[in-house]
Enzyme design. Sequence first.
Site: not given
Ligand SMILES: NC(=O)c1ccc[n+]([C@@H]2O[C@H](COP(=O)([O-])OP(=O)(O)OC[C@H]3O[C@@H](n4cnc5c(N)ncnc54)[C@H](OP(=O)(O)O)[C@@H]3O)[C@@H](O)[C@H]2O)c1
Length: 254
Positions: A139, A152
Amino acid sequence: MTAAGTPIAVVTGASSGIGAATARGLAAAGYRVVLTARRKDRIEALAAEINEAGHQATAYPLDVTDRAAVDEFATAFRTIGVLVNNAGGALGADPVATGDPDDWRQMYETNVIGTLNVTQALLPALEASGDGTVVILSSTAGHATYEGGGGYVAAKNGARVLAETLRLEIVGRPVRVVEIAPGMVKTDEFATTRFRGDTEKAAKVYAGVAEPLTADDVADTITWAVTRPSHVNIDLLVVRPRAQASNTKVHRES
Ligand SMILES: NC(=O)c1ccc[n+]([C@@H]2O[C@H](COP(=O)([O-])OP(=O)(O)OC[C@H]3O[C@@H](n4cnc5c(N)ncnc54)[C@H](OP(=O)(O)O)[C@@H]3O)[C@@H](O)[C@H]2O)c1
């Protein structure tokens, strides 16, 4: 779980947001995608959607923090082409003075140890493919801090360091290590999870921002990075919306 001629791409956290979009993107790019996350119903529905579209997908429920389960998962593969370590996220936005250590622990467990677990378990299969790629979703929080972001930011710095160190350690072997560092991405669950279901607080993250990135935007950068010729390693790709100049400098129209 190998398909002759069709490279396999494993995507963690494929049940929503960036992971789901990346699974669709890699499937369309010709990979046989393996969708993992804890929510079985979500990944099974997405796998069915991808298969109906004429591509190849299977679902495998997995908690990336459960090392025994991850090791068991890895036994299904002799070779894989791509691993996208996407599972992760944020919990809380409290100052350091009052942040909950359990939130910090959980963020480290998921974003760092989860990534370590899956990467260690699948590295032999990535190497056996002769042309593997490990993607790590860090990120912009892994590159600069902001008030309320401590836990975070610490975790995503861990993910960044994991990517940078692994790249040094396996140089000369046929595996690329790609770090993707997105800024503000408006996904359905990221901010709601961070604020424990408080949709009002979650909405404020994106308030007045004309066009935050979408999950598809990030999936597109991931798909682009992994489909470069084998000798081209995209070490780090930082991607933000035009309206965001830094973690704390965001243009809001209202
Ligand atoms: N949205 C943003 O602004 C942003 C910016 C920079 C980086 N990111 C990063 O990008 C990634 C995806 O983010 P997103 O925005 O798509 O968020 P999201 O929709 O909340 O997705 C998070 C995913 O991680 C899975 N997850 C969480 N804990 C887990 C575990 N213990 N085992 C397996 N799966 C797990 C969740 O699935 P289940 O709950 O079904 O397990 C979900 O599919 C994350 O690493 C986040 O930190 C996001």
